[in-house]
Design a protein around this motif. Structure first.
Motif, PDB file in Angstrom:
ATOM      1  N   LEU A 133       1.683   6.680   3.283  1.00 37.14           N
ATOM      2  CA  LEU A 133       1.932   7.339   3.887  1.00 37.14           C
ATOM      3  C   LEU A 133       2.829   7.548   5.600  1.00 37.14           C
ATOM      4  O   LEU A 133       3.305   6.337   5.755  1.00 37.14           O
ATOM      5  N   PHE A 134       1.339   7.361   5.996  1.00 38.06           N
ATOM      6  CA  PHE A 134       1.148   7.508   7.784  1.00 38.06           C
ATOM      7  C   PHE A 134       0.304   6.428   7.916  1.00 38.06           C
ATOM      8  O   PHE A 134      -0.699   5.762   7.275  1.00 38.06           O
ATOM      9  N   THR A 135       0.760   5.065   8.537  1.00 37.10           N
ATOM     10  CA  THR A 135       0.596   3.891   9.264  1.00 37.10           C
ATOM     11  C   THR A 135      -0.603   4.502  10.422  1.00 37.10           C
ATOM     12  O   THR A 135      -1.368   3.331  10.443  1.00 37.10           O
ATOM     13  N   VAL A 136      -0.954   5.396  10.974  1.00 36.92           N
ATOM     14  CA  VAL A 136      -1.636   5.888  11.891  1.00 36.92           C
ATOM     15  C   VAL A 136      -2.894   5.728  11.175  1.00 36.92           C
ATOM     16  O   VAL A 136      -4.047   4.889  12.248  1.00 36.92           O
ATOM     17  N   TRP A 137      -2.990   5.373  10.217  1.00 36.64           N
ATOM     18  CA  TRP A 137      -4.800   5.859   9.565  1.00 36.64           C
ATOM     19  C   TRP A 137      -4.943   3.962   9.732  1.00 36.64           C
ATOM     20  O   TRP A 137      -6.415   4.086   9.905  1.00 36.64           O
ATOM     21  N   ASP A 138      -3.764   3.380   9.623  1.00 33.27           N
ATOM     22  CA  ASP A 138      -4.726   1.819   9.255  1.00 33.27           C
ATOM     23  C   ASP A 138      -4.658   1.142  11.058  1.00 33.27           C
ATOM     24  O   ASP A 138      -5.723   0.460  11.016  1.00 33.27           O
ATOM     25  N   ARG A 139      -3.872   2.227  11.848  1.00 32.56           N
ATOM     26  CA  ARG A 139      -4.308   1.630  13.204  1.00 32.56           C
ATOM     27  C   ARG A 139      -5.358   2.113  14.040  1.00 32.56           C
ATOM     28  O   ARG A 139      -6.152   1.027  14.747  1.00 32.56           O
ATOM     29  N   LEU A 140      -5.831   3.082  13.134  1.00 27.29           N
ATOM     30  CA  LEU A 140      -7.024   3.870  13.891  1.00 27.29           C
ATOM     31  C   LEU A 140      -8.198   3.455  13.236  1.00 27.29           C
ATOM     32  O   LEU A 140      -8.941   2.912  14.146  1.00 27.29           O
ATOM     33  N   PHE A 141      -7.963   3.250  12.303  1.00 30.92           N
ATOM     34  CA  PHE A 141      -9.617   3.093  11.489  1.00 30.92           C
ATOM     35  C   PHE A 141      -9.620   0.942  11.273  1.00 30.92           C
ATOM     36  O   PHE A 141     -10.412   0.309  10.355  1.00 30.92           O
ATOM     37  N   GLY A 142      -8.533   0.359  12.083  1.00 34.50           N
ATOM     38  CA  GLY A 142      -8.972  -0.944  11.962  1.00 34.50           C
ATOM     39  C   GLY A 142      -8.102  -2.189  10.583  1.00 34.50           C
ATOM     40  O   GLY A 142      -8.605  -2.688  10.478  1.00 34.50           O
ATOM     41  N   THR A 143      -7.944  -1.022   9.738  1.00 35.20           N
ATOM     42  CA  THR A 143      -6.659  -1.806   8.316  1.00 35.20           C
ATOM     43  C   THR A 143      -5.443  -2.529   8.298  1.00 35.20           C
ATOM     44  O   THR A 143      -4.471  -2.603   8.055  1.00 35.20           O
ATOM     45  N   TYR A 144      -5.232  -1.949  10.113  1.00 34.72           N
ATOM     46  CA  TYR A 144      -3.634  -2.566   9.950  1.00 34.72           C
ATOM     47  C   TYR A 144      -3.064  -3.760  10.217  1.00 34.72           C
ATOM     48  O   TYR A 144      -4.264  -4.698  10.768  1.00 34.72           O
ATOM     49  N   VAL A 145      -2.239  -4.570   9.557  1.00 36.86           N
ATOM     50  CA  VAL A 145      -1.790  -6.022   9.813  1.00 36.86           C
ATOM     51  C   VAL A 145      -0.072  -6.205   9.651  1.00 36.86           C
ATOM     52  O   VAL A 145       0.583  -5.539   8.970  1.00 36.86           O
ATOM     53  N   ASP A 146       0.139  -6.460  10.481  1.00 41.09           N
ATOM     54  CA  ASP A 146       1.510  -6.684  11.934  1.00 41.09           C
ATOM     55  C   ASP A 146       2.230  -7.123  10.712  1.00 41.09           C
ATOM     56  O   ASP A 146       2.272  -8.580  10.778  1.00 41.09           O
ATOM     57  N   PRO A 147       3.582  -6.256   9.713  1.00 40.44           N
ATOM     58  CA  PRO A 147       4.485  -7.100   9.126  1.00 40.44           C
ATOM     59  C   PRO A 147       5.193  -7.918   9.598  1.00 40.44           C
ATOM     60  O   PRO A 147       5.330  -9.863   9.114  1.00 40.44           O
ATOM     61  N   ASP A 148       5.182  -8.476  10.894  1.00 41.21           N
ATOM     62  CA  ASP A 148       5.804  -9.287  12.094  1.00 41.21           C
ATOM     63  C   ASP A 148       4.904 -10.687  11.977  1.00 41.21           C
ATOM     64  O   ASP A 148       5.569 -11.590  11.863  1.00 41.21           O
ATOM     65  N   LYS A 149       3.741 -10.792  11.545  1.00 44.54           N
ATOM     66  CA  LYS A 149       3.063 -11.954  12.372  1.00 44.54           C
ATOM     67  C   LYS A 149       2.336 -12.713  10.549  1.00 44.54           C
ATOM     68  O   LYS A 149       1.924 -12.936  10.263  1.00 44.54           O
ATOM     69  N   VAL A 150       3.203 -11.989   9.214  1.00 46.26           N
ATOM     70  CA  VAL A 150       2.790 -12.222   8.111  1.00 46.26           C
ATOM     71  C   VAL A 150       3.840 -13.194   7.653  1.00 46.26           C
ATOM     72  O   VAL A 150       5.272 -12.830   7.499  1.00 46.26           O
ATOM     73  N   SER A 151       3.858 -14.329   7.366  1.00 44.76           N
ATOM     74  CA  SER A 151       4.499 -15.738   7.013  1.00 44.76           C
ATOM     75  C   SER A 151       4.772 -15.482   5.903  1.00 44.76           C
ATOM     76  O   SER A 151       3.511 -15.374   4.901  1.00 44.76           O
ATOM     77  N   GLU A 152       6.031 -15.602   5.312  1.00 42.64           N
ATOM     78  CA  GLU A 152       6.120 -15.872   3.554  1.00 42.64           C
ATOM     79  C   GLU A 152       6.563 -17.204   3.134  1.00 42.64           C
ATOM     80  O   GLU A 152       6.402 -18.165   4.063  1.00 42.64           O
ATOM     81  N   PRO A 153       6.114 -17.471   1.886  1.00 44.08           N
ATOM     82  CA  PRO A 153       6.319 -16.169   0.871  1.00 44.08           C
ATOM     83  C   PRO A 153       5.065 -15.617   0.199  1.00 44.08           C
ATOM     84  O   PRO A 153       3.804 -16.535   0.751  1.00 44.08           O
ATOM     85  N   LEU A 154       4.927 -14.249   0.621  1.00 46.18           N
ATOM     86  CA  LEU A 154       3.536 -13.346   0.369  1.00 46.18           C
ATOM     87  C   LEU A 154       3.712 -14.036  -1.471  1.00 46.18           C
ATOM     88  O   LEU A 154       4.481 -13.831  -2.398  1.00 46.18           O
ATOM     89  N   SER A 155       2.899 -14.067  -2.132  1.00 43.05           N
ATOM     90  CA  SER A 155       2.336 -13.475  -3.591  1.00 43.05           C
ATOM     91  C   SER A 155       1.139 -12.834  -3.811  1.00 43.05           C
ATOM     92  O   SER A 155       0.333 -12.045  -3.247  1.00 43.05           O
TER      93      SER A 155
END
Ligand SMILES: [Zn+2]
Ligand SMILES: [Zn+2]
Length: 258
Positions: free
Chosen positions: A220-242
């Protein structure tokens, strides 16, 4: 009175509650409404006619077997503290916020744990679909459901002495939250991602690229990913994803988490 006016009456509400029809009706709304929203601007092509019958069968399995059994097991192991009156007398919005923050924090760490080698097998089933849309996230094994419930049951104490409809609202929220995370929409919602998980944010978690295996674990809250190092910025991910786990495991083993 027109039929649509009757929908908003107290009688209709009582009829739904008395006949356990709230969640079936909600499912119908999800099926028609959320699918329609996805068709407006999908992120990827999904063959609904091919996947929805199978996923509906999984949904029934989840709803009528996995979820109740997990709830029964939780009766024995879950910790549900008796909070002092001073906490229970806090304003409801404050207690609802505490419920979500505590439960979601616990969910984050249980999700993190399920992505470690010894426990991965109980979570693998959730990552099997090779497509993303609202119903794709319904897979949860009994052991997964048992441990994911724990922080929610713990935090539920904050909602003691709440109005009768609270448990209903929370149940509906949980269903819609899971739909939302997996929805096949191309919208970006960058501003919203500062606070909560969005579909494209969670889709990265389902990506089959090795660098995404433990990315964006939050529910639910994205803060946990940012705090604990598991955050990946969707803007920096190239499509297409599979998506998918890239291996064939028999369904009974997946569903049991063994
Ligand atoms: Zn996961
Ligand atoms: Zn998911």
């Amino acid at each position: 009175m027109e039929w649509f006016e009757w929908v908003f009456t107290r009688e209709f509400r009582q009829y739904l509650l008395a006949h356990d029809l709230v969640f079936p009706l909600l499912f119908l709304i999800r099926l028609l409404g959320v699918t329609a929203i996805e068709l407006i601007r999908p992120a990827r092509k999904v063959e609904y006619s091919r996947v929805i019958v199978y996923d509906f069968a999984v949904f029934l399995l989840y709803q009528f077997i996995i979820f109740p059994i997990a709830g029964y097991i939780d009766l024995w192991i879950a910790v549900r503290p008796n909070l002092p009156d001073v906490v229970l007398n806090l304003p409801l919005p404050l207690r609802v916020t505490a419920y979500f923050v505590i439960a979601d924090f616990g969910h984050y760490w249980i999700h993190w744990l399920m992505h470690t080698a010894p426990v991965w097998r109980i979570h693998k089933w959730h990552h099997v679909p090779t497509y993303m849309y609202w119903l794709a996230g319904v897979r949860a094994t009994i052991p997964q459901q048992v441990i994911v419930n724990l922080p929610y049951i713990f935090a539920y104490s904050f909602l003691d002495l709440s109005p009768w409809w609270m448990y209903l609202a929370i149940g509906m929220f949980n269903a819609l939250q899971n739909d939302w995370m997996h929805m096949n929409v191309a919208w970006r919602f960058k501003w919203l991602e500062w606070l909560i998980v969005t579909p494209r944010y969670h889709h990265i978690h389902h990506s089959n690229r090795p660098e995404h295996y433990t990315a964006n674990l939050a529910a639910l809250f994205t803060v946990w990913d940012r705090l604990f190092g598991t955050y990946v910025d969707p803007d920096k991910v190239s499509e297409p994803l599979s998506f998918g786990i890239g291996e064939k495991v028999p369904l009974p083993r997946l569903a049991l988490g063994v």
